[in-house]
Design an enzyme around this catalytic site. Structure first.
Site, PDB file in Angstrom:
ATOM      1  N   GLU A  27       0.823  -1.217   0.000  1.00 29.52           N
ATOM      2  CA  GLU A  27       0.000   0.000   0.000  1.00 29.52           C
ATOM      3  C   GLU A  27       0.859   1.272   0.000  1.00 29.52           C
ATOM      4  OE1 GLU A  27      -2.736  -0.507   3.313  1.00 29.52           O
ATOM      5  OE2 GLU A  27      -4.247  -1.371   1.975  1.00 29.52           O
ATOM      6  N   TYR A 139     -13.784  -6.646  -3.692  1.00 30.39           N
ATOM      7  CA  TYR A 139     -14.802  -6.373  -2.675  1.00 30.39           C
ATOM      8  C   TYR A 139     -16.178  -6.147  -3.311  1.00 30.39           C
ATOM      9  CZ  TYR A 139     -11.003  -5.904   0.705  1.00 30.39           C
ATOM     10  OH  TYR A 139      -9.920  -6.152   1.513  1.00 30.39           O
TER      11      TYR A 139
END
Lengths: 171, 171
Positions: A27, A139
């Site tokens: 990230e 997701y």
């Protein structure tokens, strides 16, 4: 590939800490990780823990070249919505790159939904970085809604000096 | 104006439920509120509560025309950041319109920061609707950072059928 999902124990904190770093590197925020293995042991595995965790593990014969069999994890805790009541929040969901695409992430997420439902929760919440298209697609394919894009909710944080100053003020 | 901030008790749930509705009306989502007074009593005031709450109260002589002396509240709970550790999340912050601009919201927020710090937290998180300019300005004036705008974090939610389906899957 065989894998198991189980509740994390104190002995998993070393691997959880390792994987938190791996996720943060992915990230691009590795320098933000302040937490230590000891913090995790203390905050997750004493009375009134601040979080819970689950671990994805593969059998010995599938261990990584560095010898790891603990190859995924998720940290979660219970929260509350003043509209909808009990909720479970997934703080992290991580599977080591070489073990992706095998349903392990999905299994970790399902496990949290299952644990949440057993505790009376009706929703699972989490955050995702908007440039992480792979995660967003994953997701959304699982039926998750982007509450920020759809409803305009922004995530806010008060930390550092601002937090101290706020806590110092005499209410 | 005199006011006091104190921990909520079971007896406050009726007023908390009323103010949750008032806040939801202001946020134009009144139809989203599923929670009942009984839910709040059960989820916040039994063993291992899902949330905590504080109440802002004014003396009898300042009561509203409807007779209310409980004129503000905040719901909060402890969460965890895998980078920074213990955190406190402010689910709601509400002060009845006629009592705004008197430092009551600021006092509620400070109280939560104080309680959080005492529990070892280093940050206070919450969400805000991006069209709620008054709230955004208020929070930013207190040193809060918009993590969505600044870092790209999106808030995601899986509920309803998608949540049930996820929990049903055999991990």
């Amino acid at each position: 590939m065989d894998f198991t999902i189980r509740a994390a124990t104190l002995e998993d904190c070393k691997d959880i800490r390792r994987m938190i770093s791996e996720l943060a590197e992915y990230e691009k925020v590795a320098d933000q990780v302040m937490i230590t293995q000891k913090d995790l042991e203390q905050d997750g595995f004493s009375k009134n823990p601040f979080f819970h965790a689950i671990i994805a593990e593969v059998p010995e014969q599938h261990k990584t070249k560095d010898g790891h069999t603990k190859i995924g994890f998720s940290i979660y805790f219970y929260t509350y919505s003043s509209w909808k009541g009990r909720a479970v929040f997934m703080e992290d969901l991580y599977v080591m790159p070489e073990f992706r695409g095998k349903g392990i992430g999905k299994a970790l997420m399902s496990k949290i939904a299952q644990l949440g439902r057993a505790a009376g929760c009706t929703q699972l919440s989490f955050t995702v970085l908007n440039w992480n298209k792979t995660a967003l697609d994953f997701y959304q394919s699982q039926g998750s809604v982007d509450v920020t894009s759809d409803l305009g909710y922004h995530y806010m944080c008060c930390h550092g000096d601002a937090f101290q100053k706020m806590a110092d003020r005499d209410p």
